[in-house]
Each structure stands twice: as C-alpha cells, then as structure tokens.
Design a protein around this motif. Structure first.
Motif, PDB file in Angstrom:
ATOM      1  N   VAL A 568       0.831  -1.203   0.000  1.00  0.00           N
ATOM      2  CA  VAL A 568       0.000   0.000   0.000  1.00  0.00           C
ATOM      3  C   VAL A 568       0.867   1.255   0.000  1.00  0.00           C
ATOM      4  N   LEU A 569       0.445   2.248  -0.793  1.00  0.00           N
ATOM      5  CA  LEU A 569       1.041   3.583  -0.757  1.00  0.00           C
ATOM      6  C   LEU A 569       0.003   4.533  -0.169  1.00  0.00           C
ATOM      7  N   ILE A 570       0.384   5.231   0.911  1.00  0.00           N
ATOM      8  CA  ILE A 570      -0.486   6.232   1.532  1.00  0.00           C
ATOM      9  C   ILE A 570       0.089   7.604   1.204  1.00  0.00           C
ATOM     10  N   ILE A 632       4.068  -1.161   3.428  1.00  0.00           N
ATOM     11  CA  ILE A 632       3.242   0.047   3.507  1.00  0.00           C
ATOM     12  C   ILE A 632       4.175   1.255   3.473  1.00  0.00           C
ATOM     13  N   ILE A 633       3.956   2.133   2.518  1.00  0.00           N
ATOM     14  CA  ILE A 633       4.822   3.292   2.299  1.00  0.00           C
ATOM     15  C   ILE A 633       3.973   4.547   2.409  1.00  0.00           C
ATOM     16  N   VAL A 652      -2.079  -1.086  -4.011  1.00  0.00           N
ATOM     17  CA  VAL A 652      -3.098  -0.052  -3.810  1.00  0.00           C
ATOM     18  C   VAL A 652      -2.443   1.273  -3.420  1.00  0.00           C
ATOM     19  N   CYS A 653      -2.931   2.364  -4.005  1.00  0.00           N
ATOM     20  CA  CYS A 653      -2.531   3.712  -3.602  1.00  0.00           C
ATOM     21  C   CYS A 653      -3.759   4.419  -3.036  1.00  0.00           C
ATOM     22  N   ILE A 654      -3.622   4.963  -1.815  1.00  0.00           N
ATOM     23  CA  ILE A 654      -4.714   5.698  -1.167  1.00  0.00           C
ATOM     24  C   ILE A 654      -4.305   7.166  -1.066  1.00  0.00           C
ATOM     25  N   VAL A 655      -5.104   8.047  -1.662  1.00  0.00           N
ATOM     26  CA  VAL A 655      -4.802   9.476  -1.640  1.00  0.00           C
ATOM     27  C   VAL A 655      -5.812  10.188  -0.750  1.00  0.00           C
TER      28      VAL A 655
END
Length: 961
Positions: A568-570, A632-633, A652-655
């Motif tokens: 995941v990218l936050i 997780i980044i 997954v990227c969460i913006v």
C-alpha cells in the motif's frame, strides 16, 4: 520608451540601468553593449550553454525538470566533482588519502542512495572511479603542490596558490543567470573559475561557454576575472579560457533567446461574443534540430513530438523526424495528446504568471533589506547565534537580530519549510536553504556551508524565494501518461478516457475471518466503503463529508489490506495529512516506512522514518532490502518521485484529501499502483491555483471531480465532529441535509468552560461577552457584527508586514483581532485548554497579526492550513470591512468551499466575527447569514450592552508588533 525603475550606481561603477518596456524587464550595460532580457528570470548557466546544442531540448529540460532519470554517468560525474573538491578543500596529498575519502564517501547515505537509484553497486562504481584517483593526485601535484612534471605546452602553465571557494553560489541578476562554480581559485592576484569535466577532452563550445559564463558573472560580483580554467580530469588536460567582447555578446544573445521561450505565455483564447475563456494553446517552442540520430536518442523526443503532432507542424520535408514521431506516438490517441497539451499549457501559464508577478529575485538585488522586511518577504540585519554540526551535508544556522529589537519573527511571514535566500550587506544570494525552525526571536536555516567561514563579521538577510520545482514535477508527472507501458495505457484509459470502474463480486474469505474485528470498529457506511475499496479492480472515490471519519476509514482499509498481504502507498497533499494516518497506524502496531524530509515528519513517527530505518544501510543492496521489504509506504504526493516508487509496483494507492491535489500531481503516486482510492470532499478546498484564467480553464478541478460519477463514488455521511447546531448550519449552507449526526453524544456536545461561573461573574456587566460565551447548545453558533469599522479613526499602532497591506488595507482588521483577543483571553481565564481553541482568518496578513498577540499554544491559520483539523471552539475572522466593494468571482470571500471548511472545523462552538454590511455582498456569506437565527446574531454598538471599542482595543495596544 523604456521606463527606468532602478539604478545601481556607485562612483566609478559601470552603468547598469534596470528598465521596463512592455511588461518586460531589461538590464542595459552601456559600456559592454549588453542587453539582458527579463533579468529577474535567473536561468542556470548549464541551460544557457545547452542551447548551443539544441534550443528546443534546453527549453523542454527546463520545463520538465527531473524527467531524465539518474544514471551511472551522472553518478560518476557527481562523485568525481566531490572527490576533487574535497581533496582541494582539505589539502590531501597522497593516493591513500584520496582513496580513503572515496571509501568514506561511498558509504555516506547520500551516495548509497544515488548508487541505489542508478542501479549500480559500490564495486562497479569503484571500478569506474579508479581511473580518476591518480589523475586527481597528478592535478594536485602539478598545480597545487608545485611538484610539476613537464606539462603539455597547450596546458595552462600557472599555479593554484589558494582555493577561494568550493561550489560558489552566484545569482547574477544583471545577467539573468545563476550557477555554482566548481572551484574558485587564486593565481597570484588573479581570481579564476575552474570548471571540471569528467569525459574526454573536447573543448567544445558548450564546455567553454560554461567557463565564459562564470567569468562574466564573477566580474559582475566585483571580481576582476579575465579568464577561467577548463579541466578534463580523465585526460589530465587543463587549458586557460580567455574571454572576448564578441563572446560576451553571443552568450547573452543565447541567454536572451532562451529567456524569450521560457517567458512565452500560452495563448488563452477568448470568446468574441462575451470574452469568456474558451481554450488554451501551448506556448511557442524553438524549432527542433531535426537530426535523425540526435532526435532518435533524445530522452525528450516523445514530449517534443507530442507538441509537433498537436501543432500539426509540417514535416513533409523531414522524413527522419516524421518517422520518429510516428514511431514514438503510435500508442496515443488525439484525446491523449490533447489532455497532455492542455495540462502542460496550464502549468506553464501558472508558472509564467507567477514569475512575472513575483519579483522576489529582483527585489533581493534592487531593494534595501529594511524595505524588503517591511513587505513581509525578509528578515534583515541578522547575526549567527549558533551553528550545528554537519549532518547529511547540511548545517543548521540559527539567526537572531544583530541588535536588540522587539521584532517578532512570526510577523515576518516566513514559515518552517520555506525556501530561503541568504544575503549579506555586500552580496546577494550567497547561499540558499530551507527554514527548519522559527520562533519569536530567531530563525534556523539548513545550509550546505558554514557561513561563518567566509563571512565571519557580516550581517545577514533572510529572504523567502518561490522555487518553481513543483511546476517541473507536475510537468514530469504528465509525461507518465505518454508512456507506452502497460501501466501508462491503464492510466490513460481511466484519467483521460474516463473509464468507469469495475468491482469484483466476491471478496477473499480472510476478510470475513480476520477482518471482522476491524470492520466492527466502523459504522455501516464506513464498512461498506472499505469493502467496496477492497473489491475495486482499478479505482474508487470515497466522498468524506466533514467529521465523518475519513481517517478512521482509511486506517481500517490499510489494516485490512495488510492482512490480505497487499502492498500500500499512503499519500496526501500535506505532510500533516500523511502523518495523521500514520499516527493512527502506529497505535495499531502496523509497520510502515515514512518517506520524506526528517524535519517535516511528526516527531512521534521518527522511528518509522526513512532516515531511521535506513541508518545502518552502508550498501545499496542493504538499502534495497529495506525499501523492498516495506509493504506500507507513506509519502506526500510531491515526494512520490522517490526512487523506491520508480522501482516497485504496489497493489493499492490511497490518496487522502485528494480534492486538494492538482490532477498532474496525483498522477505520479497513482501510477505506481494497480488500484487507487481517492478520498476527499469536493465541497471543501480545491487545489490552489493563483491564475484566474487557469481556473476558468479547469485547472482547479481535481482528479476526484474529473472521475466522479454514480458508479465510481461512495459517500461517508455520519458526522462524529460537530454538534447538531453546527451540523445544521453546514447542511443549510452546503450539504442539503445529507450530513448526519452520528449519535446523541456528538449532537448534544457543548463547550466546557471549567471556571464558567467565575468568568461570567467577571463579565456580569458586559452583556455582549456573556452572550457570546454562553455554552448552551442553542448558542453553539454566534455571529458577531462589528459594524463598518473601516471608517473608525481609533489611534493604535499596528505594524503590518505584508507587501499588499499598503495597497489593500482590508487584509488586516485590528478591530476583529481585538475582539478575538478578548474572547480567547476570557476562554483561557475560564480554564479552556489553548489547544482546544482554533483561530481562522481569511487573509494571511491577519493571521500574522493575530499570531503576535494570541497565546502561542492557540492554532492560528488561514482556512487552507486548517483543512483536516478541528477544535472544540473556532473563532473565524472575516477581516474585510470596506465602504465600497469591487468584487471578483475569484476573490477569497466569494469562495463557497473556503467558507464551508471554516465553519466545519468547529466541534462545539463557532464564533464568526465580521462586518455584516461588507460580507453580505458575497454570495456564500449572504447564504450563511440567511441561516442565522436572530438570537445568535450579536451587533456590537458603542455604549450598548456595556460595549466600548476603547475597552476592547486597550487590551491589545501593548501587544501590537
């Protein structure tokens, strides 16, 4: 006609006149016959000499900064420069000393990261560096130690007697050029720039041009330089490069031509009927060189040919370039090219507009420091009170006023994170750096040199300076949509073609088994959003209204994705928004890596920071292991150019707060993931765009809004922040009843004033104060009408440090500030925690003044900086009070979303202070006023309810800066 706007003349000086013609600025040097176009546009010396090879490439490389990825040639070149400079600085004399320096340098965090980024190993770098080590020693022996062997007769025969400076920073506005000299040396009484090259000796025009530019710039600084040195270290050849008047002229012609193209504004096309903005066309570019080999290998050919295709340039007589265009653009449709050109032109429009309206570089050169300080762009006459040890190549310098002064540094407008220029009384821009800390009496700036070494007795001036790196980043992000890769194709179909998202019909069994405790923490709407996000095959939009638990939903989603084994990218627009999610993950024991500057990361997250997690990595392989093992980044959108994200594809990227992010900015983080989730609220702040024309052309439309449709979006509506009175106001103003109160505890919450009885007794005779401080639920919202204070003549010293203040007095309101001071003082006396109080002002100038008089533990900010935060009590200063009002649809007070954010920051008490006669002229406030009950409107009138302006103002007179 030239309008003279500044002269910089001293007795015996050459004539340098700064003048203005047709909104363009020129420096005229009568003695040398030089005309400098747009001198406030400081172009790098490298860009200028690159125009000798290809003007078009030079312009594109300036606009699309960072487009070319790091490679081994850049890495080796950087290392060779560093080793030679270190050898000269510390007077190394043996091979073993130089080799030890290389060993130490290769183990530094900066070098290890660069080696990792370039896909090299330490051993491979060592082998490539091996040829340079003996050459460095030969150079030192021959030119520094005087152990000269017989030199080639064509080589320079002189001696280096002293090293004047390393990487000397030069901003030469008289030439409109900036650069860093590799080494500044002294030969007898002569000062000379030395330019180092690591490739084969060619003495090309580009290489010689670099030296000639340094000669010209150094002469403008007061050095007497007639020639410079060009060193080809690999071949052990160094020649003296003299300069002629013709060469000066030719170089300035090149520089001016480059400035011409960099300052060309895109063409905005208006309707002939109503003058409405209709379309934007790209700015003019130089013609391509049309060389098959050079164009075929050029990294910018896909960008270059995209502009050629859009402009329908005639290539009938250029088969080579036509073949290259057809080949590199074969995967793109007309819609793809139009989107790229449209957004590239918008970015360029904003950049050119900002550069033409922001004269900070010109001011640093032409304006006295005290005058710059009065405009809120500078803190002048400083001394260095402390310096830190070097860390990662930087040293913190703490500056204080050189003489006793009551100057409040907060009133300067300079903030942590600002890019700053350090100048002395005798020279502008000796160094640049970033503000790492500021308080009332000092400012700390991280610099790459110790200022005390070269300027031990100087006074210093710290100016803010707007860097354009974000524009280059956004342009480079756009180029990802041109990529022929699988991810590029997928992203084009969504972003440009607006493909409707699809969702899996079945969820993994582990969601029901291990995910149930996580899902139980959520309300039914949040739970539905999380499950829909997990089932997304490409993207999902989560619309989170104020206080509806966007963060809680994101955290639960990340936790569940972690259980599913997903990477995941936050990301978000701000560091605070990213840290807000990370702090919640910490409490759940979820591991992650937080990328970004250590100074900008929350102190509680330091052990999760990239710096901490990689502190023991001494090789690129160890670094890669840490990066690759991080599932997780977390990083800001502008930080997503990190090399780790160019080497990995995440699930997954969460913006978060995605509605605040420009479309191009968001492309970089969502490019690295198979699925992206955009979280935000289109009714809250949009991306910041300072150009009205760009706004009309759609630049303020976020990616969330672009993709928003019934199939792609799910809404969070249960509000856990605002009590029911404030919620009703938000619904009446914006949400049309869709924003719900989650429970009775939230809905009936009121402000707790621990010493309420004592405070009310103090203000027993002041009915207006008692009404405002009433903690009854029905009194949770109060509007205080100050009346038309613009025409008052109360005498009070109020020094506004803002460049717009003299021209526009409405950006500061001393009366509203005084009311807010008295109210916050009463709340604090009543036992309310200062951290529970928030003060919002429409204009930054009002924020500066409020910051000077209020308790330092009270958050005081503009609306923009308050988004994502909330407080038990919010006091909002509308600020503007004027007799007549010439409105613009782009004015802050006309922004409905900004007002919505301001009122939805309050949990239990909202106090709005303003001149009703002024603000009701603006549509959002007119609508807001229609929502108020008469009982919640308090009009301040002299001698009514024991109100007197003199009493209110007297309390702040001694606090004014």
């Amino acid at each position: 006609m030239l309008e003279m706007i500044n002269t910089n003349l001293e007795i015996g000086d050459k004539i340098h006149i700064m003048a203005k013609k047709d909104d363009s600025y020129w420096v005229v040097d009568n003695k040398n016959g030089l005309l400098v176009y747009e001198p406030d546009l400081l172009i790098s010396s490298t860009s200028v000499v690159n125009t000798l090879f290809c003007k078009r490439k030079s312009v594109l490389s300036d606009k699309f900064q960072g487009f070319e990825p790091a490679n081994e040639f850049m890495l080796i070149g950087t290392l060779v420069h560093s080793i030679l400079q270190h050898t000269l600085k510390f007077k190394l004399k043996t091979i073993s000393q130089i080799e030890a320096t290389l060993e130490k340098m290769l183990k530094s965090k900066e070098s290890v990261r660069k080696i990792y980024e370039s896909d090299q190993t330490i051993e491979s770098v060592k082998s490539k560096m091996a040829i340079y080590i003996p050459r460095i020693l030969e150079f030192v022996d021959s030119y520094v130690q005087g152990k000269r062997k017989e030199l080639n007769k064509n080589c320079w025969q002189g001696q280096i007697d002293e090293i004047e400076d390393i990487e000397e920073n030069i901003w030469c506005q008289r030439l409109g050029i900036k650069g860093k000299v590799d080494v500044t040396i002294r030969n007898g009484s002569k000062v000379m720039p030395l330019e180092l090259k690591t490739g084969k000796s060619s003495f090309s025009l580009e290489h010689k041009g670099q030296v000639l530019l340094y000669i010209m710039m150094m002469n403008k600084l007061g050095y007497k330089v007639s020639s410079g040195l060009l060193l080809y270290l690999k071949d052990g050849i160094m020649k003296e490069i003299p300069m002629s008047e013709n060469e000066k002229r030719d170089i300035m012609i090149l520089r001016n031509e480059l400035a011409y193209y960099l300052r060309r504004k895109p063409k905005v096309i208006h309707s002939k009927l109503n003058d409405a903005v209709q379309k934007i066309e790209p700015s003019e570019l130089p013609t391509p060189i049309s060389h098959h080999s050079a164009c075929g290998k050029c990294p910018y050919n896909i960008i270059c040919t995209t502009f050629i295709e859009y402009n329908k340039d005639d290539l009938s007589n250029n088969k080579s370039l036509r073949h290259i265009k057809d080949e590199v653009l074969s995967h793109l449709t007309e819609a793809h090219i139009n989107y790229f050109i449209h957004w590239s032109s918008l970015i360029n429009l904003v950049e050119v507009s900002e550069k033409s309206t922001s004269k900070s570089a010109q001011e640093i050169l032409t304006m006295a420091p005290l005058e710059r300080e009065s405009k809120g762009r500078c803190i002048c006459n400083l001394k260095i009170s402390d310096t830190s040890d070097e860390f990662n190549g930087l040293m913190n310098h703490t500056f204080t006023k050189s003489e006793e002064s009551n100057f409040n540094f907060f009133a300067s407008g300079i903030e942590e994170g600002n890019y700053c220029v350090i100048s002395t009384d005798t020279r502008s821009a000796v160094l640049t750096g970033f503000v790492t800390y500021i308080d009332t009496n000092s400012v700390t700036v991280a610099l790459d040199k110790n200022l005390k070494t070269k300027y031990p007795d100087e006074h210093f001036h710290v100016d803010t300076y707007e860097s354009s790196c974000s524009h280059g980043f956004n342009q480079t992000c756009l180029t990802l949509l041109l990529e022929p890769s699988t991810r590029g194709e997928a992203l084009r179909s969504v972003v440009i073609d607006k493909k409707v998202p699809s969702f899996s019909k079945k969820l993994p069994k582990v969601v029901a088994v291990k995910g149930m405790p996580i899902l139980k923490r959520l309300n039914p709407i949040q739970r539905k959003a999380v499950l829909k996000a997990i089932s997304a095959n490409d993207y999902l939009l989560i619309k989170g209204m104020p206080g509806t638990g966007k963060s809680a939903t994101i955290v639960a989603l990340v936790e569940l994705l972690s259980i599913l084994g997903k990477t995941v990218l936050i990301t978000s627009h701000t560091h605070s928004a990213v840290d807000n999610i990370c702090l919640k993950l910490c409490k759940l024991g979820i591991d992650f890596i937080r990328l970004g500057s250590q100074a900008k990361i929350h102190s509680s997250l330091q052990k999760y920071s990239e710096h901490y997690k990689t502190k023991d990595c001494s090789t690129p392989e160890e670094l890669a292991e840490v990066y690759d093992s991080s599932r997780i980044i977390a990083v800001t959108c502008l930080g997503s150019g990190h090399p780790i994200l160019s080497k990995r594809t995440l699930d997954v990227c969460i913006v978060d707060e995605s509605t605040q992010v420009l479309q191009p900015t968001i492309i970089r983080p969502i490019y690295v993931a198979k699925v992206f989730i955009l979280v935000g609220d289109p009714e809250q702040l949009p991306p910041v765009v300072r150009s009205p024309e760009a706004i009309e052309l759609g630049m303020a439309m976020s990616m969330f809004e672009r993709l928003d449709c019934e199939e792609s979006e799910i809404s969070l509506t249960m509000n856990y922040r605002m009590n029911k009175v404030i919620t009703k106001l938000a619904n009446d103003l914006t949400y049309k009843g869709n924003l719900l109160v989650a429970d009775d505890k939230t809905g009936n919450a009121t402000l707790l004033i621990p010493k309420e009885k004592e405070i009310l007794k103090i203000f027993e005779d002041f009915k207006w104060m008692k009404e405002i401080l009433d903690t009854g639920l029905e009194h949770s919202v109060k509007l205080i009408d100050t009346g038309p204070v613009w025409n008052r003549d109360d005498k009070i010293s109020w020094n506004v440090r803002d460049e717009n203040a003299k021209e526009n007095k409405s950006v500061v309101n001393i009366y509203e500030a005084a009311i807010i001071y008295n109210l916050t003082h009463a709340l604090l006396e009543g036992g309310v925690n200062p951290e529970s109080i928030g003060v919002i002002a429409t204009y930054s100038s009002q924020v500066k003044q409020l910051s000077c008089i209020l308790d330092q533990n009270i958050d005081v900010s503009t609306v923009d900086r308050f988004q994502g935060r909330d407080k038990d009590v919010i006091l909002y200063s509308c600020t503007k009070s004027v007799d007549c009002c010439v409105k613009s649809k782009f004015e802050i007070l006309e922004d409905h979303r900004r007002l919505n954010v301001a009122i939805t920051r309050a949990k239990k008490k909202l106090i709005i202070v303003g001149d009703v006669e002024t603000v009701k002229r603006y549509l959002p406030f007119a609508k807001l006023l229609s929502c108020f009950e008469d009982s919640n409107l308090i009009k301040l009138e002299e001698n009514e309810n024991c109100f007197k302006w003199s009493h209110v103002l007297n309390n702040v007179k001694g606090l004014c800066p």
